[in-house]
Design a protein around this motif. Sequence first.
Motif, PDB file in Angstrom:
ATOM      1  N   LYS A  90     -10.189  11.024 -17.190  1.00  0.00           N
ATOM      2  CA  LYS A  90      -9.263   9.883 -17.059  1.00  0.00           C
ATOM      3  C   LYS A  90     -10.017   8.711 -16.424  1.00  0.00           C
ATOM      4  CE  LYS A  90      -5.098   8.582 -14.420  1.00  0.00           C
ATOM      5  NZ  LYS A  90      -4.252   7.979 -15.442  1.00  0.00           N
ATOM      6  N   LEU A  91      -9.743   7.515 -16.926  1.00  0.00           N
ATOM      7  CA  LEU A  91     -10.360   6.299 -16.359  1.00  0.00           C
ATOM      8  C   LEU A  91      -9.322   5.538 -15.546  1.00  0.00           C
ATOM      9  CD1 LEU A  91     -12.804   4.277 -16.294  1.00  0.00           C
ATOM     10  CD2 LEU A  91     -11.784   3.205 -18.318  1.00  0.00           C
ATOM     11  N   VAL A  92      -9.667   5.221 -14.303  1.00  0.00           N
ATOM     12  CA  VAL A  92      -8.776   4.397 -13.474  1.00  0.00           C
ATOM     13  C   VAL A  92      -9.465   3.055 -13.255  1.00  0.00           C
ATOM     14  CG1 VAL A  92      -7.640   4.177 -11.232  1.00  0.00           C
ATOM     15  CG2 VAL A  92      -7.813   6.428 -12.328  1.00  0.00           C
ATOM     16  N   ASP A  93      -8.805   1.994 -13.664  1.00  0.00           N
ATOM     17  CA  ASP A  93      -9.374   0.647 -13.542  1.00  0.00           C
ATOM     18  C   ASP A  93      -8.970   0.074 -12.185  1.00  0.00           C
ATOM     19  OD1 ASP A  93     -10.004  -2.013 -13.668  1.00  0.00           O
ATOM     20  OD2 ASP A  93      -9.377  -2.259 -15.755  1.00  0.00           O
ATOM     21  N   LEU A  94      -9.959  -0.096 -11.306  1.00  0.00           N
ATOM     22  CA  LEU A  94      -9.643  -0.525  -9.934  1.00  0.00           C
ATOM     23  C   LEU A  94      -9.271  -2.000  -9.850  1.00  0.00           C
ATOM     24  CD1 LEU A  94     -12.341   1.483  -7.955  1.00  0.00           C
ATOM     25  CD2 LEU A  94      -9.939   2.057  -8.347  1.00  0.00           C
ATOM     26  N   THR A  95      -9.500  -2.737 -10.935  1.00  0.00           N
ATOM     27  CA  THR A  95      -9.038  -4.130 -10.894  1.00  0.00           C
ATOM     28  C   THR A  95      -7.509  -4.167 -11.044  1.00  0.00           C
ATOM     29  OG1 THR A  95      -9.332  -4.457 -13.269  1.00  0.00           O
ATOM     30  CG2 THR A  95     -11.194  -5.015 -11.855  1.00  0.00           C
ATOM     31  N   GLU A  96      -6.954  -3.111 -11.661  1.00  0.00           N
ATOM     32  CA  GLU A  96      -5.487  -3.045 -11.791  1.00  0.00           C
ATOM     33  C   GLU A  96      -4.866  -2.343 -10.583  1.00  0.00           C
ATOM     34  OE1 GLU A  96      -4.977  -0.890 -15.439  1.00  0.00           O
ATOM     35  OE2 GLU A  96      -5.650  -2.567 -16.670  1.00  0.00           O
ATOM     36  N   THR A  97      -5.474  -1.223 -10.205  1.00  0.00           N
ATOM     37  CA  THR A  97      -4.927  -0.436  -9.094  1.00  0.00           C
ATOM     38  C   THR A  97      -6.050  -0.106  -8.109  1.00  0.00           C
ATOM     39  OG1 THR A  97      -5.284   1.549 -10.426  1.00  0.00           O
ATOM     40  CG2 THR A  97      -3.046   0.648 -10.413  1.00  0.00           C
ATOM     41  N   PRO A  98      -6.311  -0.991  -7.151  1.00  0.00           N
ATOM     42  CA  PRO A  98      -7.415  -0.763  -6.208  1.00  0.00           C
ATOM     43  C   PRO A  98      -7.196   0.492  -5.356  1.00  0.00           C
ATOM     44  CG  PRO A  98      -6.446  -2.964  -5.958  1.00  0.00           C
ATOM     45  CD  PRO A  98      -5.569  -2.218  -6.906  1.00  0.00           C
ATOM     46  N   ILE A  99      -8.311   1.069  -4.894  1.00  0.00           N
ATOM     47  CA  ILE A  99      -8.194   2.206  -3.976  1.00  0.00           C
ATOM     48  C   ILE A  99      -7.683   1.684  -2.637  1.00  0.00           C
ATOM     49  CG2 ILE A  99      -9.497   3.960  -2.684  1.00  0.00           C
ATOM     50  CD1 ILE A  99     -11.387   4.196  -5.044  1.00  0.00           C
ATOM     51  N   GLU A 100      -6.667   2.365  -2.108  1.00  0.00           N
ATOM     52  CA  GLU A 100      -6.145   1.976  -0.785  1.00  0.00           C
ATOM     53  C   GLU A 100      -6.799   2.795   0.312  1.00  0.00           C
ATOM     54  OE1 GLU A 100      -1.895   2.225  -1.189  1.00  0.00           O
ATOM     55  OE2 GLU A 100      -1.826   0.212  -2.071  1.00  0.00           O
ATOM     56  N   ARG A 101      -6.940   4.097   0.064  1.00  0.00           N
ATOM     57  CA  ARG A 101      -7.622   4.921   1.061  1.00  0.00           C
ATOM     58  C   ARG A 101      -8.024   6.270   0.476  1.00  0.00           C
ATOM     59  NH1 ARG A 101      -5.889   4.967   5.839  1.00  0.00           N
ATOM     60  NH2 ARG A 101      -6.800   6.952   6.369  1.00  0.00           N
ATOM     61  N   ILE A 102      -8.973   6.888   1.139  1.00  0.00           N
ATOM     62  CA  ILE A 102      -9.286   8.286   0.846  1.00  0.00           C
ATOM     63  C   ILE A 102      -8.348   9.092   1.743  1.00  0.00           C
ATOM     64  CG2 ILE A 102     -11.070  10.082   0.843  1.00  0.00           C
ATOM     65  CD1 ILE A 102     -11.870   7.733  -0.984  1.00  0.00           C
ATOM     66  N   THR A 103      -7.702  10.085   1.169  1.00  0.00           N
ATOM     67  CA  THR A 103      -6.773  10.915   1.935  1.00  0.00           C
ATOM     68  C   THR A 103      -7.411  12.289   2.156  1.00  0.00           C
ATOM     69  OG1 THR A 103      -5.760  11.857  -0.043  1.00  0.00           O
ATOM     70  CG2 THR A 103      -4.855   9.752   0.749  1.00  0.00           C
ATOM     71  N   PRO A 104      -6.847  13.130   2.980  1.00  0.00           N
ATOM     72  CA  PRO A 104      -7.423  14.472   3.151  1.00  0.00           C
ATOM     73  C   PRO A 104      -7.513  15.235   1.821  1.00  0.00           C
ATOM     74  CG  PRO A 104      -5.848  14.013   4.893  1.00  0.00           C
ATOM     75  CD  PRO A 104      -5.762  12.861   3.935  1.00  0.00           C
ATOM     76  N   ASP A 105      -6.606  14.912   0.883  1.00  0.00           N
ATOM     77  CA  ASP A 105      -6.582  15.659  -0.390  1.00  0.00           C
ATOM     78  C   ASP A 105      -7.183  14.907  -1.567  1.00  0.00           C
ATOM     79  OD1 ASP A 105      -5.231  17.809   0.751  1.00  0.00           O
ATOM     80  OD2 ASP A 105      -3.342  16.684   0.657  1.00  0.00           O
TER      81      ASP A 105
END
Length: 546
Positions: A357-372
């Motif tokens: 799966k490709l996630v485009d970070l310009t559309e949905t930026p990473i908010e945080r790394i979580t424990p999971d």
Amino acid sequence: MNDRVETALKPSADLATDFDAIIIGAGVSGLYQLYRLRELGLTARVFEAGSGVGGTWYWNRYPGARFDSESWTYGYSFSQELLDEWDWEEHFAGQPETERYLNHVADKFDLRRDIQFKTTVTAAHYQEDRRSWQVTLDNGTLCTARFLITAVGVLSASVLPRIPGIESFRGKSCHTHNWPKEPVRFAGKRVAVIGTGATGIQAITEIAKTAGHLTVFQRTAQWSAPLHNSKVTSDEMREIRRNYTDIFARCQETVGCFIHTADPRSVFEVTAEEREAFWEKRYGEPGFGIWMGNFRDVLLDREANKLMSDWLAGKIRARVNDPAVAEKLVPKTHGFGTRRVPLESGYFEVYNQPNVKLVDLTETPIERITPDGIRTAGADYQFDMIIYATGFDAITGAFDQIDIRGTGGVSLKDKWAGGPVTLLGILVDGFPNFMMVMGPHAGLGNFPRAVEYTSDWVTALIRHAHDNGMTRVEATPESAKAWTDHVIETNEGLLFTEVDSWMTGINRNLEGKQVRRVMRYSGGHPAFRQHCDALLAGGYQELSMA
Ligand SMILES: Cc1cc2nc3c(=O)[nH]c(=O)nc-3n(C[C@H](O)[C@H](O)[C@H](O)COP(=O)(O)OP(=O)(O)OC[C@H]3O[C@@H](n4cnc5c(N)ncnc54)[C@H](O)[C@@H]3O)c2cc1C
């Protein structure tokens, strides 16, 4: 100096702390520099953070790591014996083969006895009274040397993204540069890769083959083109060996020291059919021909570049089944070739696999790394493994990690805060007896070709100083300024200078790396060598020597 050959050939005393020269780094550059200094009869010690030789090819063990250079143009050219005995297995060798090659070189020339591994240089201070460098190691040891030579690499200081929560992740995580030596298995695992530069593209293609599920987080799509790697047959190797002289001569003639050279025609001098037939041919050939061997104006003229980019976008669209995914994979923020072109071996088809799966970070930026896993603006993802293919603090990063101080205690990092200032990318005014092999303002390209030339030049300068009884060698402020101005001028008008990338000094993950700086020489290697040769032939008048 020659009376020291004997000494240099004996095993170095491990406890010795005073040397004629200290070299930082045991990659392609450091190994060759050591070999040359030994020939001069100097006592030299290499300090290397890793536990083995190879630099880039020691650290980057991630799946898929390999050359974009033709292997047989990348090997050292200085030893006929080495050329005669080494058979390349692949036209574009993978990391294990190149690491084996550099280990072979270290063994053949008995280089290890002057290399101290697992040792990081933390500081280097010039001592005016002794005209030498005092070098501090991470175990607290102090060493001294008349000459300090950096071979620290342009892509050796890895960078993690600035995302909150990185340390909270409970699964396995790893930067591609710091990849473990033990095999990493992906079968049945939910894997994330953050980053789609040259490294990400190589790693993603390989990991997708076995991962249970792979999610790719892309910030910038890339103009990637096929590598077309293959095995080197014994007939081919025989032919390569027969042609080494011509191959190296050709590399010396080209701007980037590759075998590829730009087509003298303009995009606009040919018909649309001829143009497309030419691009089709280049697209079907191995290596960087599509980048370095394109029409002469593709990297210079906005319209020519747009034609090429549009044509390549068509290729991406044709290879990806889902039009919405294909659209995300077509770069929109830069034209073809204005960032380093990553070469690929089935990258775009990866996105046709059901497990990717490709996630485009310009559309949905990473908010945080979580424990999971990873939380974006759009979703929460769970992972067993997060791989950071987030690149490097390029070109000056490895320098910034060492507290380097010249005359008057001036720090190199401070001196370069507004951009590097160098003479030939080798010397820095205010930093006597300090020489850089492949520092900022060097020309990038097919590395070993430039490394051999630069190390030879450094060796010649040291020999000159010694033969003339000089103990202090330095660029003058005027000569450093003149070269820096020239480097800046040669960059003007090139399309890549208008794009944020590591080649223009930008790294959005690092404070202080948000303003474009001129980091490399774009005048081409033949011109670079002319400048260096002229300085040498003129008796080093641009230097201050005492
Ligand atoms: C994934 C990848 C692919 C590449 N592909 C190509 C290619 O196809 N063709 C090409 O020409 N180039 C390629 N390059 C560029 C590559 O870096 C050069 O080809 C070459 O390996 C650089 O050699 P070097 O010795 O100058 O630096 P490096 O190989 O980076 O070695 C520098 C060494 O210095 C050590 N070091 C740094 N700072 C310190 C310190 N303070 N103390 C102790 N040790 C230190 C590091 O540990 C490292 O081992 C690639 C780079 C990467 C990352």
